[in-house]
Motif scaffolding. Sequence first.
Motif, PDB file in Angstrom:
ATOM      1  N   GLY A  56      14.843 -59.508  35.511  1.00 38.19           N
ATOM      2  CA  GLY A  56      15.370 -59.221  36.397  1.00 38.19           C
ATOM      3  C   GLY A  56      14.151 -58.805  37.612  1.00 38.19           C
ATOM      4  O   GLY A  56      13.114 -58.473  36.959  1.00 38.19           O
ATOM      5  N   SER A  57      15.025 -57.753  38.503  1.00 38.02           N
ATOM      6  CA  SER A  57      14.377 -56.846  39.053  1.00 38.02           C
ATOM      7  C   SER A  57      15.025 -55.472  39.064  1.00 38.02           C
ATOM      8  O   SER A  57      16.104 -55.263  38.436  1.00 38.02           O
ATOM      9  N   VAL A  58      13.738 -54.664  39.965  1.00 36.51           N
ATOM     10  CA  VAL A  58      13.987 -53.159  39.186  1.00 36.51           C
ATOM     11  C   VAL A  58      14.480 -52.344  40.723  1.00 36.51           C
ATOM     12  O   VAL A  58      13.318 -53.218  40.949  1.00 36.51           O
ATOM     13  N   GLN A  59      14.683 -51.499  40.950  1.00 33.90           N
ATOM     14  CA  GLN A  59      14.711 -51.140  42.664  1.00 33.90           C
ATOM     15  C   GLN A  59      15.017 -49.368  41.815  1.00 33.90           C
ATOM     16  O   GLN A  59      16.558 -49.041  41.068  1.00 33.90           O
ATOM     17  N   ARG A  60      15.077 -48.988  42.825  1.00 31.94           N
ATOM     18  CA  ARG A  60      14.835 -46.709  42.535  1.00 31.94           C
ATOM     19  C   ARG A  60      15.955 -46.507  43.515  1.00 31.94           C
ATOM     20  O   ARG A  60      15.662 -46.861  44.865  1.00 31.94           O
ATOM     21  N   GLN A  61      16.314 -45.869  42.982  1.00 32.58           N
ATOM     22  CA  GLN A  61      17.657 -45.284  44.573  1.00 32.58           C
ATOM     23  C   GLN A  61      17.821 -43.749  43.948  1.00 32.58           C
ATOM     24  O   GLN A  61      18.237 -43.541  42.534  1.00 32.58           O
ATOM     25  N   ASP A  62      18.112 -43.216  45.095  1.00 32.68           N
ATOM     26  CA  ASP A  62      18.391 -41.795  44.622  1.00 32.68           C
ATOM     27  C   ASP A  62      19.699 -41.655  43.903  1.00 32.68           C
ATOM     28  O   ASP A  62      20.186 -40.496  42.816  1.00 32.68           O
ATOM     29  N   ASP A  63      21.055 -42.476  44.420  1.00 28.48           N
ATOM     30  CA  ASP A  63      21.720 -42.630  43.865  1.00 28.48           C
ATOM     31  C   ASP A  63      22.426 -43.812  43.452  1.00 28.48           C
ATOM     32  O   ASP A  63      23.255 -44.220  44.857  1.00 28.48           O
ATOM     33  N   PRO A  64      21.966 -44.332  42.820  1.00 31.13           N
ATOM     34  CA  PRO A  64      22.644 -46.187  41.837  1.00 31.13           C
ATOM     35  C   PRO A  64      23.743 -45.302  41.507  1.00 31.13           C
ATOM     36  O   PRO A  64      24.190 -46.852  41.898  1.00 31.13           O
ATOM     37  N   SER A  69      11.513 -55.762  43.421  1.00 29.90           N
ATOM     38  CA  SER A  69      10.236 -56.294  42.064  1.00 29.90           C
ATOM     39  C   SER A  69      10.529 -56.999  41.426  1.00 29.90           C
ATOM     40  O   SER A  69      11.710 -56.669  41.012  1.00 29.90           O
ATOM     41  N   ARG A  70       9.928 -58.007  40.857  1.00 29.01           N
ATOM     42  CA  ARG A  70      10.502 -58.626  39.688  1.00 29.01           C
ATOM     43  C   ARG A  70       9.485 -58.776  38.476  1.00 29.01           C
ATOM     44  O   ARG A  70       8.284 -58.703  38.967  1.00 29.01           O
ATOM     45  N   VAL A  71      10.551 -58.468  37.563  1.00 26.35           N
ATOM     46  CA  VAL A  71       9.537 -57.767  35.872  1.00 26.35           C
ATOM     47  C   VAL A  71      10.277 -58.853  35.247  1.00 26.35           C
ATOM     48  O   VAL A  71      11.265 -58.815  35.049  1.00 26.35           O
ATOM     49  N   ILE A  72       9.105 -59.727  34.371  1.00 27.03           N
ATOM     50  CA  ILE A  72       9.222 -59.639  32.943  1.00 27.03           C
ATOM     51  C   ILE A  72       8.448 -59.405  32.261  1.00 27.03           C
ATOM     52  O   ILE A  72       7.100 -59.383  32.203  1.00 27.03           O
ATOM     53  N   THR A  73       8.784 -59.116  30.843  1.00 23.43           N
ATOM     54  CA  THR A  73       8.015 -58.223  29.900  1.00 23.43           C
ATOM     55  C   THR A  73       7.771 -58.942  28.595  1.00 23.43           C
ATOM     56  O   THR A  73       7.230 -58.238  28.390  1.00 23.43           O
ATOM     57  N   GLN A  74       8.296 -60.254  28.630  1.00 21.56           N
ATOM     58  CA  GLN A  74       8.211 -61.147  27.476  1.00 21.56           C
ATOM     59  C   GLN A  74       8.032 -62.328  28.218  1.00 21.56           C
ATOM     60  O   GLN A  74       8.352 -62.676  28.957  1.00 21.56           O
TER      61      GLN A  74
END
Length: 169
Positions: free
Chosen positions: A138-146, A157-162
């Motif tokens: 899936g995608s990961v996004q940093r926010q100050d107030d998620p 960004s798109r992250v695939i760890t496996q």
Amino acid sequence: MFSKSRINEPGPKAGETEKPKAAEAPVSKPTMDFTPSAPKGKVAASVLSADLTVVGNLRTTGDIQVEGTVEGDIRAHLLTVGETATIRGEIVADDIVVNGRVIGRVRGLKVRLTSTARVEGDIIHKSIAIESGAHFEGSVQRQDDPLATGRTPAPQSRVITQPAEPVEE
């Protein structure tokens, strides 16, 4: 209609004369001393056992530990997804620890995916930790107030760890 019987009452019986009594000590009434099982301000987490399936949304200001299956959204203070758990829906909490499977969006101030985690969905976080061996797609996004509602963030960004099966887009 009802009358109180004097048969079993203390005091002079029928035919007896009442004698003057010496000063008696006052009889104290027993008190109900209630002591809560958990210390004040500290409440134990609600646990959904491995053989439990919940269809619907869960919302609490406390802590939840899920070991079973939840088909719905969850909002809590601390959410722990156990190794045997499967959640299909959005999860929102201040602290989220994922040991099991989540299919849906994850929103939390602190998000931690352990080595046994399987997450299929976007993660919106303030801080994140992903252990080696975790499966995340899936995608990961940093926010100050998620935790703020009403926002649908665009993936950064798109992250695939496996390794995943090929995706046709």
